[in-house]
Enzyme design. Structure first.
Site, PDB file in Angstrom:
ATOM      1  N   CYS A   9      24.331  29.892   0.845  1.00 34.80           N
ATOM      2  CA  CYS A   9      23.065  30.516   0.484  1.00 34.80           C
ATOM      3  C   CYS A   9      21.938  29.566   0.848  1.00 34.80           C
ATOM      4  O   CYS A   9      22.147  28.368   0.996  1.00 34.80           O
ATOM      5  CB  CYS A   9      23.016  30.888  -0.991  1.00 34.80           C
ATOM      6  N   GLU A  46      14.431  34.271  -7.410  1.00 38.14           N
ATOM      7  CA  GLU A  46      14.612  34.651  -6.011  1.00 38.14           C
ATOM      8  C   GLU A  46      14.732  36.156  -5.820  1.00 38.14           C
ATOM      9  O   GLU A  46      15.252  36.867  -6.679  1.00 38.14           O
ATOM     10  CB  GLU A  46      15.856  33.973  -5.438  1.00 38.14           C
TER      11      GLU A  46
END
Length: 177
Positions: free
Chosen positions: A66, A113
């Site tokens: 990620c 996020e």
């Protein structure tokens, strides 16, 4: 660590600016992220253990990789770049869903996020970047679910938040992939 800028977004993922990555995590501002799950032909998930030297969540298990797109970089390009940089893998990625989360980390930082989640299927063996990750393994969905229940502290907060959506989404992905 050199300064890296990330894309600040609103709740609909529309860019509203850019800021240095550590500052964004310190302030808990919403920013764009990418998450990759690689599955092998046995339908197991490739997990990575983040390097202990990472500035947050070092030594914890997580999804395959990620990160964050650079300003002017697409989410797919960012996901492909980080998969190469962290795991040494070049595989075709498919976008599967988006989600938003606001999760406190143990060191006072916040993962706020808007995440773009990608899947890939590959039996390629990773070649780890030791600055990013120090171990990998393949686990079945059931094994991961059991390990998360027995010892959630061994996983990153975003993995604990995102993974529950993976089993159903994987079934849909297989039908269309």
């Amino acid at each position: 660590m050199p300064a890296i800028e990330v894309i600040l977004v609103d709740h609909l993922d529309r860019p509203i600016g850019k800021m240095e990555k550590l500052e964004v995590h310190e302030k808990g501002l919403l920013h764009r992220a990418v998450t990759v799950y690689v599955f092998n032909s046995r339908h197991e998930v490739l997990l990575q253990r983040r390097a202990s030297t990472k500035y947050h969540c070092g030594g914890l298990w997580s999804n395959t990789c990620c990160s964050h797109p650079y300003p002017q970089e697409s989410t797919r390009d960012a996901a492909e770049r980080r998969l190469r940089e962290e795991m040494g893998m070049n595989v075709a990625l498919t976008p599967v869903f988006e989600l938003s989360y606001n999760l406190p980390l143990s060191n006072g930082l916040t993962e706020h996020e808007y995440g773009h989640v990608f899947f890939a299927i590959s039996d390629e063996q990773p070649v780890l970047n030791p600055e990013e990750t120090d171990a990998w393994c393949y686990r079945s969905i059931a094994q991961i679910q059991q390990e998360m229940q027995e010892n959630p502290a061994q996983f990153t907060p975003w993995f604990l938040h995102t993974f529950p959506r993976i089993p159903n989404t994987l079934g849909e992905f297989r039908l269309t992939a």
